[in-house]
Enzyme design. Structure first.
Site, PDB file in Angstrom:
ATOM      1  N   SER A 270       0.849  -1.201   0.000  1.00  0.00           N
ATOM      2  CA  SER A 270       0.000   0.000   0.000  1.00  0.00           C
ATOM      3  C   SER A 270       0.877   1.240   0.000  1.00  0.00           C
ATOM      4  CB  SER A 270      -0.869   0.021   1.258  1.00  0.00           C
ATOM      5  OG  SER A 270      -0.075   0.411   2.380  1.00  0.00           O
ATOM      6  N   ASP A 271       0.358   2.332  -0.500  1.00  0.00           N
ATOM      7  CA  ASP A 271       1.058   3.580  -0.264  1.00  0.00           C
ATOM      8  C   ASP A 271       0.952   3.849   1.237  1.00  0.00           C
ATOM      9  OD1 ASP A 271       1.286   6.637  -2.224  1.00  0.00           O
ATOM     10  OD2 ASP A 271       2.408   5.932  -0.477  1.00  0.00           O
ATOM     11  N   TRP A 272       1.796   4.699   1.708  1.00  0.00           N
ATOM     12  CA  TRP A 272       1.934   4.873   3.171  1.00  0.00           C
ATOM     13  C   TRP A 272       0.696   5.534   3.775  1.00  0.00           C
ATOM     14  CZ3 TRP A 272       5.389   2.276   1.037  1.00  0.00           C
ATOM     15  CH2 TRP A 272       6.520   1.773   1.698  1.00  0.00           C
TER      16      TRP A 272
END
Ligand code: GLC
Length: 742
Positions: A270-272
């Site tokens: 996932s993106d952060w």
């Protein structure tokens, strides 16, 4: 006594069964055997893991690391940003040294993605991926969070500088090259941001509404190529929603399209801070949540965090186990997500050969790649009266002016910004090159950078700065004005406010050009800019984008003709923002942005609707000229076999140079609307003066196809197509026809 002892022993046994403290796996367990396939090793290891251990794998253990499982010898994946080199994080580094203390790493700052795209040189991008991977390993890391392949849909995206421009075919070639370079070194890339992250405005909440054709013809191709041509090991899901569902929990996007239609076998990261649920995320095929809950909470506690209010931690072991026990996540699903992570850990080699820090970064070889990219990425947009290159016989003094002259603006802001050991500003580059010909160089700021420089603060200071620039320009044979943006007004986290240059820069260019007709304007930014105020009066214009640490040296070599400019625009430069096909729907309303232009992105729009840009996609001049001839397209009639496009390109000028030949396909008989033409191949060719080379390119059936939203398949309608070969999307030199049969 015996009874008591027996009961204590039994408790320990039960405890070990309940909480999985089974024996450490035997040293000769199959998963430890490097001779077995990654799939076989992952399968064997998975069987040995407890539910707790599997659940632990789905969420990061620190800001830039996945979770280790000591009992089984599963290492953490040590990650690092970002596509343009290895970066430290937020001032102090998430990269720690062997003593596990944060260190501020310095490594090679490579040119921005848009600059590498302007070079149209996949082989160079592959070398860049390799060079970056070497630095990743030298710093004891295992994964680089790149490449960024999101399409430049509109001119104000804060991260257009990171990507490869507006065309999906060009972005695909370069993304594949970067990934091959990185994975060839046993380092894990992460092609990002999947998908439709094309504006920073409300990036954590915006919903991108995109029709099927635009999705498949514009926004998916670079990710599909990454999977099917480069076998990419990880894909990073984007912050935003796509057609109503967050990308991190978008079953259609992750399971159906990425994993089933494309056949992706790696893992989705996932993106952060972009996860918003537990079961929907795991079930949608999002495999590794970053960062874990604890590191994210710590980050959110820091001031000025650029993340959303989301407190993350949705895939922490406790939450995942609860959902498994509740039957909302099946063990089969959990196994698939974990298997993918294990598979990449084996495929990359980090299980068998952990990367130790202490290696070399910023080596001469790595800097050479950065310099070549910065140089080949510079686009010569205007060169009237052959003002360039600067020749000592004609030029004895140069005034270097502007807010981007004395400072090396290596890149835009955010997670991609690398802290280089050294960086050459344009002024430094020009000074050291001019010295070789005893050419005098003067400098004047001209105007401070909006928001950065105190010069902005008082009218007197502004007046003084302007006057100094005018004085310097009026005394010099040539004036070079370097304008643009920098990491605080062009960045991840927010979009560029306007296509106009920052305050005072237009006026500076006009003022300099009034006193010196030999003025060269240099754009130092990743986004298009509005040039109407001064373009007609400007005899020479270059776009250097953000050139990384070697940008200043690259600019000097082009200005003095040591290198012949060969860059071509990877993005249309509109005359004004309002001409952009996305302008009417930017940035969206009620947290929804409609991609109403559909497939008509960039030149697909400008060329189909006959709207004149300032400079067209694929455009770039040279200090020499090139002649195209002898176009042949064979076979003339094709069933299903590929079509060969061949032609001769000759350097008809007096100096060596490189030309990018672009091949477009025009379909005027399709049963569905299509852009007037689409880029389907290209070749970069180096030619000595007078030299001629034959270029042969192959177009397969896909090159003539469009996505049929009804049949949900690619389709090329039989009939006559025109193959167009050009020096830009609006400079078609040769045309030929080919007939596709059923
Ligand atoms: C950021 C970016 C992503 C980056 C990640 C880690 O928000 O969107 O590109 O790799 O978080 O810093």
């Amino acid at each position: 006594m015996r009874t008591l002892f027996a009961s204590v022993l039994s408790v320990i046994c039960i405890a070990s069964v309940n909480y999985g403290y089974t024996q450490t796996a035997a040293a000769d367990a199959p998963y430890r055997n490097p001779k077995l396939s990654a799939d076989a090793r992952a399968e064997d290891l998975l069987k040995r893991m407890t539910l707790e251990e599997k659940a632990t794998m789905l969420s990061g253990s620190s800001w830039m690391e996945s979770a280790p499982i000591e009992r089984l010898g599963i290492p953490p994946i040590h990650m690092a940003d970002g596509p343009l080199g290895v970066r430290s994080w937020m001032g102090s580094s998430a990269i720690t040294n062997s003593a596990n203390n944060p260190v501020n790493i310095e490594s090679t700052s490579f040119p921005s993605g848009i600059a590498m795209a302007a070079a149209w040189n996949p082989a160079l991008v592959e070398r860049e991926g390799k060079a970056i991977a070497e630095e990743v390993k030298a710093l004891g890391r295992d994964m680089i969070l790149g490449p960024t392949v999101n399409i430049n849909r509109q001119p104000l995206w804060g991260r257009n500088f990171e990507g490869y421009g507006e065309d999906p075919y060009l972005a695909s070639r370069l993304g594949v090259a970067y990934i091959r370079g990185v994975q060839g070194e046993g380092v894990i890339p992460s092609v990002k941001h999947f998908d439709a992250n094309n504006e920073e405005f409300e990036r954590h909440r915006i919903n991108a509404v995109i029709d099927e054709r635009a999705l498949h013809e514009i926004y998916l191709p670079a990710f599909k190529a990454a999977v099917q041509e480069a076998g990419v090991w990880t894909v990073m899901s984007a912050y935003n929603k796509l057609n109503g569902t967050y990308c991190a929990e978008n079953d259609e996007l992750l399971n159906k399209i990425l994993k089933h239609e494309f056949g992706f076998k790696g893992f989705v990261i996932s993106d952060w801070g972009s996860t918003y649920s537990t079961a929907p995320t795991v079930n949608a095929g999002m495999d590794l949540e970053m960062p874990g809950g604890a590191p994210l909470k710590a980050m959110l506690a820091r001031p000025q965090t650029i993340l959303s209010g989301n407190n993350g931690g949705w895939l922490e072991a406790g939450k995942v186990i609860a959902e498994v026990k509740a039957g909302h996540i099946t063990e089969t699903t959990l196994d698939d997500n974990v298997r993918r992570i294990l598979r990449v850990i084996f495929l990359s080699g980090i299980f068998d050969h952990p990367h130790a820090s202490g290696g070399l970064v910023d080596t001469p070889e790595q800097r050479a790649v950065a310099l070549q990219g910065a140089t080949e990425g510079i686009v010569l947009l205007k060169n009237e009266r052959r003002l360039l290159p600067i020749e000592a016989a004609r030029v004895r003094s140069i005034a270097v002016i502007g807010p981007n002259a004395a400072v090396a603006r290596t890149g835009g802001g955010g997670s991609s910004l690398v802290r280089p050991k050294q960086a050459t500003s344009p002024l430094d580059g020009i000074r050291s090159r001019a010295a070789k010909d005893q050419i005098a160089v003067s400098y004047a700021l001209g105007v401070g950078m909006e928001g950065e420089d105190p010069v902005q603060d008082s009218p007197e200071a502004r007046e003084k700065a302007r006057d100094e620039a005018i004085a310097a320009a009026s005394k010099a044979d040539v004036a070079v004005v370097i304008v643009g943006r920098y990491f605080k007004n062009e960045s991840e986290g927010f979009d560029v406010k306007t296509m106009y240059l920052p305050t005072g820069q237009d006026a500076l260019i006009e003022a300099v050009e009034k006193v010196n007709p030999h003025t060269v304007v240099v754009l130092n930014t990743g986004d298009p800019v509005t040039m109407a105020a001064w373009l007609d009066a400007t005899p020479a214009l270059l776009d250097m984008w953000y050139g990384g640490q070697e940008g200043g040296a690259a600019l000097a070599s082009i200005l003095f003709g040591d290198a012949n400019p060969s860059g071509k625009l990877p993005v249309t430069l509109p005359k004004r923002f309002e001409d952009s096909p996305a302008a009417a729907n930017y940035p969206g309303r009620d947290l929804t942005v409609h991609y109403a232009e559909g497939i008509y992105v960039g030149y697909r729009y400008f060329d189909t609707k006959n709207i004149e840009p300032a400079f067209p996609f694929g455009f770039g001049e040279s200090y020499t000229t090139f002649a195209y001839s002898g176009l042949k397209v064979t076979p003339h009639v094709s069933g299903n076999q590929p079509v060969e496009v061949s032609l001769q390109v000759r350097n008809s000028g007096a100096r060596a140079g490189a030309e990018v030949v672009e091949v477009y396909v025009h379909d005027d008989h399709a049963k569905i609307d299509r852009p007037v033409h689409e880029l389907k191949d290209f070749a970069r060719v180096e030619l000595k003066p007078g030299e001629s080379k034959t270029i042969a390119l192959m177009l397969d059936r896909a090159a003539f196809s469009y996505w049929n939203p009804t049949t949900k398949a690619w389709q090329a309608d039989p009939g006559t197509f025109e193959v167009q070969v050009g020096a830009s999307s609006r400079d078609i030199r040769l045309r030929a026809h080919v007939v596709l049969e059923q």
